[in-house]
Motif scaffolding. Structure first.
Motif, PDB file in Angstrom:
ATOM      1  N   GLU A  87       0.849  -1.194   0.000  1.00 28.86           N
ATOM      2  CA  GLU A  87       0.000   0.000   0.000  1.00 28.86           C
ATOM      3  C   GLU A  87       0.881   1.239   0.000  1.00 28.86           C
ATOM      4  OE1 GLU A  87      -2.984  -0.069   3.069  1.00 28.86           O
ATOM      5  OE2 GLU A  87      -3.436  -2.169   2.656  1.00 28.86           O
ATOM      6  N   THR A  88       0.710   2.068  -1.024  1.00 33.22           N
ATOM      7  CA  THR A  88       1.438   3.325  -1.142  1.00 33.22           C
ATOM      8  C   THR A  88       0.414   4.456  -1.274  1.00 33.22           C
ATOM      9  OG1 THR A  88       1.596   3.143  -3.554  1.00 33.22           O
ATOM     10  CG2 THR A  88       3.420   2.209  -2.272  1.00 33.22           C
ATOM     11  N   PRO A  89       0.793   5.686  -0.993  1.00 34.41           N
ATOM     12  CA  PRO A  89      -0.176   6.793  -1.035  1.00 34.41           C
ATOM     13  C   PRO A  89      -0.914   6.923  -2.361  1.00 34.41           C
ATOM     14  CG  PRO A  89       1.840   7.518   0.004  1.00 34.41           C
ATOM     15  CD  PRO A  89       2.101   6.135  -0.528  1.00 34.41           C
ATOM     16  N   SER A  90      -0.241   6.691  -3.475  1.00 38.36           N
ATOM     17  CA  SER A  90      -0.918   6.863  -4.765  1.00 38.36           C
ATOM     18  C   SER A  90      -0.968   5.571  -5.573  1.00 38.36           C
ATOM     19  CB  SER A  90      -0.244   7.975  -5.566  1.00 38.36           C
ATOM     20  OG  SER A  90       1.132   7.694  -5.715  1.00 38.36           O
ATOM     21  N   ARG A  92      -2.249   2.146  -7.208  1.00 39.24           N
ATOM     22  CA  ARG A  92      -3.567   1.747  -7.695  1.00 39.24           C
ATOM     23  C   ARG A  92      -3.579   0.341  -8.299  1.00 39.24           C
ATOM     24  NH1 ARG A  92      -4.660   5.475  -5.024  1.00 39.24           N
ATOM     25  NH2 ARG A  92      -5.479   7.480  -5.626  1.00 39.24           N
ATOM     26  N   ASP A 142       6.592   5.128 -10.220  1.00 40.35           N
ATOM     27  CA  ASP A 142       6.406   6.338  -9.412  1.00 40.35           C
ATOM     28  C   ASP A 142       5.326   6.182  -8.338  1.00 40.35           C
ATOM     29  OD1 ASP A 142       8.381   7.657 -10.803  1.00 40.35           O
ATOM     30  OD2 ASP A 142       6.984   8.630 -12.188  1.00 40.35           O
ATOM     31  N   ASP A 143       4.347   5.305  -8.568  1.00 42.32           N
ATOM     32  CA  ASP A 143       3.211   5.199  -7.664  1.00 42.32           C
ATOM     33  C   ASP A 143       3.077   3.856  -6.943  1.00 42.32           C
ATOM     34  OD1 ASP A 143       2.266   7.784  -8.376  1.00 42.32           O
ATOM     35  OD2 ASP A 143       1.407   6.948 -10.203  1.00 42.32           O
ATOM     36  N   ASN A 144       3.668   2.804  -7.478  1.00 44.52           N
ATOM     37  CA  ASN A 144       3.391   1.457  -7.000  1.00 44.52           C
ATOM     38  C   ASN A 144       4.649   0.702  -6.596  1.00 44.52           C
ATOM     39  OD1 ASN A 144       0.399   1.263  -7.816  1.00 44.52           O
ATOM     40  ND2 ASN A 144       1.398   1.974  -9.671  1.00 44.52           N
TER      41      ASN A 144
END
Length: 153
Positions: A87-90, A92, A142-144
């Motif tokens: 689980e990361t802030p952004s 998906r 960058d997100d995951n």
């Protein structure tokens, strides 16, 4: 099967949605070790950008909140493995998407071998963890952040 996929893609284009698809999920797709181009399509518009250069996998905090996927896939040495989505802030990614990325990685590198340069799988950079720990292959963008692991018995 191809008709269903073609129909789905046509529906997405007609409604004007934009989507990025990564991985094959079944291991039957083709990938390359060169960074692929990412194409985002919307009605009347197509943009192509180069994928980022792969980077070495980060260390994983195994105590971080994560979704441990319960469907096995064929991974290292042709053995069952599982995907984990940190689980990361952004972030998906779903389990299906994480598994697809990892299946594509193992299609190119089925034997665990440290010291190899990272491999670009879609927008993600994936690499073998250098020391023995729960995560085996870590993929990040960058997100995951996702990783594969052997079944814990």
């Amino acid at each position: 099967m191809r008709f269903a996929i073609a129909s789905l893609l046509l529906a997405v284009l007609v409604t004007g949605c934009s989507s990025t698809v990564t991985g094959t999920g079944s291991g039957s797709g083709t990938t390359s070790s060169a960074p692929p181009a990412t194409t985002t399509a919307a009605v009347g518009t197509t943009t192509t950008t180069a994928a980022p250069e792969p980077t070495a996998p980060p260390s994983v905090d195994e105590s971080a909140p994560a979704q441990y996927c319960d469907r096995p896939f064929t991974g290292a040495l042709g053995q069952e493995m599982f995907a984990v989505v940190v689980e990361t802030p952004s972030g998906r990614l779903t389990c299906d998407q994480a598994e697809a990325v990892l299946v594509d990685y193992y299609a190119q590198r089925s034997e665990p071998k440290t010291g190899l340069p990272p491999l670009a799988i879609g927008p993600m950079s994936c690499g073998q963890v250098p020391e023995g720990s729960l995560p085996q292959v870590v993929c990040v963008d960058d997100d995951n952040l996702i990783y594969s692991m052997w079944p814990q018995r």
